[in-house]
Design a protein around this motif. Structure first.
Motif, mmCIF file in Angstrom:
data_model
loop_
_atom_site.group_PDB
_atom_site.id
_atom_site.type_symbol
_atom_site.label_atom_id
_atom_site.label_comp_id
_atom_site.label_asym_id
_atom_site.label_seq_id
_atom_site.Cartn_x
_atom_site.Cartn_y
_atom_site.Cartn_z
ATOM 1 N N VAL A 1 -0.343 3.222 -2.236
ATOM 2 C CA VAL A 1 0.869 3.858 -1.699
ATOM 3 C C VAL A 1 0.612 5.339 -1.456
ATOM 4 O O VAL A 1 1.007 5.901 -0.421
ATOM 5 N N ASN A 2 -0.066 5.963 -2.391
ATOM 6 C CA ASN A 2 -0.348 7.400 -2.259
ATOM 7 C C ASN A 2 -1.286 7.683 -1.094
ATOM 8 O O ASN A 2 -1.120 8.675 -0.368
ATOM 9 N N ASP A 3 -2.265 6.797 -0.894
ATOM 10 C CA ASP A 3 -3.297 7.059 0.118
ATOM 11 C C ASP A 3 -2.899 6.604 1.520
ATOM 12 O O ASP A 3 -3.187 7.306 2.501
ATOM 13 N N GLY B 1 0.273 4.564 2.180
ATOM 14 C CA GLY B 1 1.693 4.304 2.373
ATOM 15 C C GLY B 1 2.128 2.932 1.885
ATOM 16 O O GLY B 1 1.331 1.987 1.858
ATOM 17 N N MET C 1 0.354 -1.378 1.612
ATOM 18 C CA MET C 1 -0.340 -1.533 0.322
ATOM 19 C C MET C 1 -0.854 -2.957 0.098
ATOM 20 O O MET C 1 -1.988 -3.142 -0.350
ATOM 21 N N THR D 1 -0.113 2.012 -6.816
ATOM 22 C CA THR D 1 0.289 3.411 -6.637
ATOM 23 C C THR D 1 -0.789 4.201 -5.909
ATOM 24 O O THR D 1 -0.480 5.106 -5.125
ATOM 25 N N GLY D 2 -2.051 3.837 -6.145
ATOM 26 C CA GLY D 2 -3.121 4.495 -5.401
ATOM 27 C C GLY D 2 -3.039 4.209 -3.912
ATOM 28 O O GLY D 2 -3.181 5.108 -3.079
#
Length: 213
Positions: free
Chosen positions: A99-101, A103, A107, A96-97
């Motif tokens: 993906v958040n940073d 995309g 990942m 999730t980190g």
């Protein structure tokens, strides 16, 4: 079609897939696994959705099963080399980190790039063969000189082009839930676990032959 007939359809399709299973392709994958183990490399595995959950089963099997006695009462001696296996889907925090940073498409590539190299094996599982996060990571693995194995269905998509060895699940389906874009998806997911068990069993046989006579 009755419920019994629909259940029979699923099982009949499964039998045809098993009959047409590409044994020679899995034999090549086993060879890559053996070479990675012999050279002290690491196996990295990735998938999406429910298949990411299946990789937890892979992790448990590859890490432990080849390295216990046949009756499972004790591990093999500590001087017997173990296999290093990394499930790239194992950390929700990391994924999730990333993906958040950067995309979702990048990942797996971002997780893999700093660590993968020659002597390693990257295993990619994508029903379509075109999942961007999987294909981008495969490209990273190829550029790093790692061995690459992919498992797909249909025409194999980009995974078939990128992976050194690509196992394409044969056939098509008329069973509810795995038609259209999901064609053969349940069978693909079932077969993932079978492929895991065959590879783990083959590695166990190899380890036992070397260390138990």
């Amino acid at each position: 079609m009755t419920l019994a007939e629909t259940i029979g359809l699923y099982l009949a399709e499964k039998r045809r897939i098993v009959e047409d299973f590409p044994v020679a392709v899995l034999e090549r994958a086993a060879g890559m696994l053996f070479a990675t183990y012999d050279e002290g490399g690491t196996v990295y595995a990735m998938a999406n959705g429910g298949n990411a959950g299946t990789l937890d089963h892979f992790y448990c099997d590859f890490k432990h099963h080849p390295f216990v006695t046949e009756d499972k009462t004790r591990p093999l001696p500590p001087d017997v080399k173990r296999l290093s296996f990394v499930n790239l889907c194992s950390s929700a925090a990391e994924l999730t980190g990333l993906v958040n940073d950067i995309g979702a498409d990048d990942m797996f590539a971002a997780s893999l790039a700093p660590v993968v190299g020659p002597g390693d094996l990257v295993m990619a599982y994508s029903g379509s063969g075109n999942s961007a996060n999987v294909t981008k990571a495969l490209q990273v693995a190829v550029e790093a000189g790692a061995r690459t194995f992919a498992m797909t269905k249909g025409d194999g998509g980009r995974c078939r082009e990128l992976a050194e060895v690509c196992l394409v699940v044969p056939g098509t389906s008329r069973f509810p839930g795995q038609v259209g874009k999901n064609d053969n998806n349940f069978h693909f997911e079932d077969l993932m676990l079978s492929v895991n068990h065959m590879l783990v069993g083959l590695l166990k046989q190899r380890v036992a032959a070397r260390h138990l006579g």
